[in-house]
Design a protein around this motif. Structure first.
Motif, PDB file in Angstrom:
ATOM      1  N   ARG A   1     -67.779 -65.055  71.155  1.00  0.00           N
ATOM      2  CA  ARG A   1     -66.511 -64.563  70.596  1.00  0.00           C
ATOM      3  C   ARG A   1     -65.836 -65.625  69.745  1.00  0.00           C
ATOM      4  NH1 ARG A   1     -65.963 -62.292  75.793  1.00  0.00           N
ATOM      5  NH2 ARG A   1     -64.609 -64.017  76.416  1.00  0.00           N
ATOM      6  N   ARG A   2     -65.840 -66.857  70.219  1.00  0.00           N
ATOM      7  CA  ARG A   2     -65.182 -67.931  69.453  1.00  0.00           C
ATOM      8  C   ARG A   2     -65.878 -68.169  68.114  1.00  0.00           C
ATOM      9  NH1 ARG A   2     -65.365 -70.658  74.367  1.00  0.00           N
ATOM     10  NH2 ARG A   2     -66.873 -72.149  73.517  1.00  0.00           N
ATOM     11  N   LYS A   3     -67.200 -68.047  68.119  1.00  0.00           N
ATOM     12  CA  LYS A   3     -67.967 -68.300  66.892  1.00  0.00           C
ATOM     13  C   LYS A   3     -68.061 -67.069  65.989  1.00  0.00           C
ATOM     14  CE  LYS A   3     -69.033 -72.551  67.860  1.00  0.00           C
ATOM     15  NZ  LYS A   3     -68.510 -73.680  67.036  1.00  0.00           N
TER      16      LYS A   3
ATOM     17  N   SER B   1     -67.995 -65.826  75.874  1.00  0.00           N
ATOM     18  CA  SER B   1     -66.834 -66.532  75.360  1.00  0.00           C
ATOM     19  C   SER B   1     -67.208 -67.371  74.144  1.00  0.00           C
ATOM     20  CB  SER B   1     -66.237 -67.432  76.452  1.00  0.00           C
ATOM     21  OG  SER B   1     -65.169 -68.190  75.938  1.00  0.00           O
TER      22      SER B   1
END
Length: 250
Positions: free
Chosen positions: A247-249, A244
């Protein structure tokens, strides 16, 4: 009922309710509070604990002086009182769950000890704080003194203990006795508790374990702390959190 406990969406709230005595606690209240703390700590549905007053404008004014006056000559009562207060403070301090004190009024004597045993202390602007055993001639417990020193340092702890002065919330914030000031400390405590639930409870528990060890003088790594670090990469939920984050970065 003087002490009550509830669980709402993973937040275990423990309420003190003796408004006519500013939540000053008798022996039976301390024992009930110790039981409520232990129950919240053992409840798998509880992921964060809030300690506060059932009534607004209060926190805990410490031990009930009338109770002390009535029973101080009873050695059994004195021993039970010591054990009950220590069970409360050690129960809060030793919990692997994050513990927040929402302080909406006087936080004095034993009440200050309770707050110091919590991880995060949020106070209203009108809250007052004091460590006042010198006013009665009572010896403050060494464990409670250690919690005070850990929060404010030796110099400020010495000042508070020797003078028995009351200080206001801005002064308490300045010296590290509290972490935040809010017009509605209980609401802010709930917001903080909700946010903490999104974090790894394992990481929080290990951090609290290390902090307790450091407070007791253990600062070097050992086999247990090495294992906790290495095995954390294999625990359930780590890969999901890592993916997670990536994915955000990404």
């Amino acid at each position: 009922m003087t002490i009550s406990r509830s669980n709402d969406d993973g937040i275990g709230t423990i309420l003190m309710d003796r408004p006519r005595r500013k939540n000053a606690l008798q022996l039976e209240d301390w024992e009930a509070l110790a039981s409520a703390i232990a129950d919240a700590d053992a409840d798998d549905d509880v992921r964060a604990i809030i300690l506060t007053s059932a009534q607004p404008g209060l926190f805990c004014a410490g031990a009930d002086i009338a109770d002390i006056a009535a029973h101080h000559e009873d050695a059994e009562w004195r021993a039970r009182k010591y054990e009950a207060v220590q069970a409360c403070n050690r129960g809060l301090w030793s919990s692997d769950k994050p513990v927040i004190a929402a302080i909406d009024g006087d936080c004095i004597g034993g009440g200050c000890g309770l707050a110091l045993a919590c991880d995060i202390r949020i106070a209203a602007p009108h809250a007052r704080f004091g460590v006042t055993p010198a006013k009665l001639g009572i010896a403050y417990a060494r464990f409670d003194t250690a919690l005070l020193v850990a929060a404010v340092g030796i110099a400020q702890a010495r000042r508070l203990l020797i003078t028995a002065d009351l200080i206001d919330a801005p002064e308490a914030l300045r010296i590290g006795l509290i972490d935040e000031i809010s017009d509605d400390p209980r609401s802010l405590a709930n917001i903080r508790a909700q946010a903490l639930q999104s974090l790894s409870q394992h990481s929080i528990a290990v951090s609290k374990k290390h902090l307790r060890a450091i407070m007791q003088g253990t600062v070097l790594e050992d086999a247990e702390s090495r294992s906790l670090f290495i095995e954390s990469y294999t625990r359930e939920g780590f890969r999901e959190r890592l993916d997670s984050f990536v994915r955000r970065k990404g």
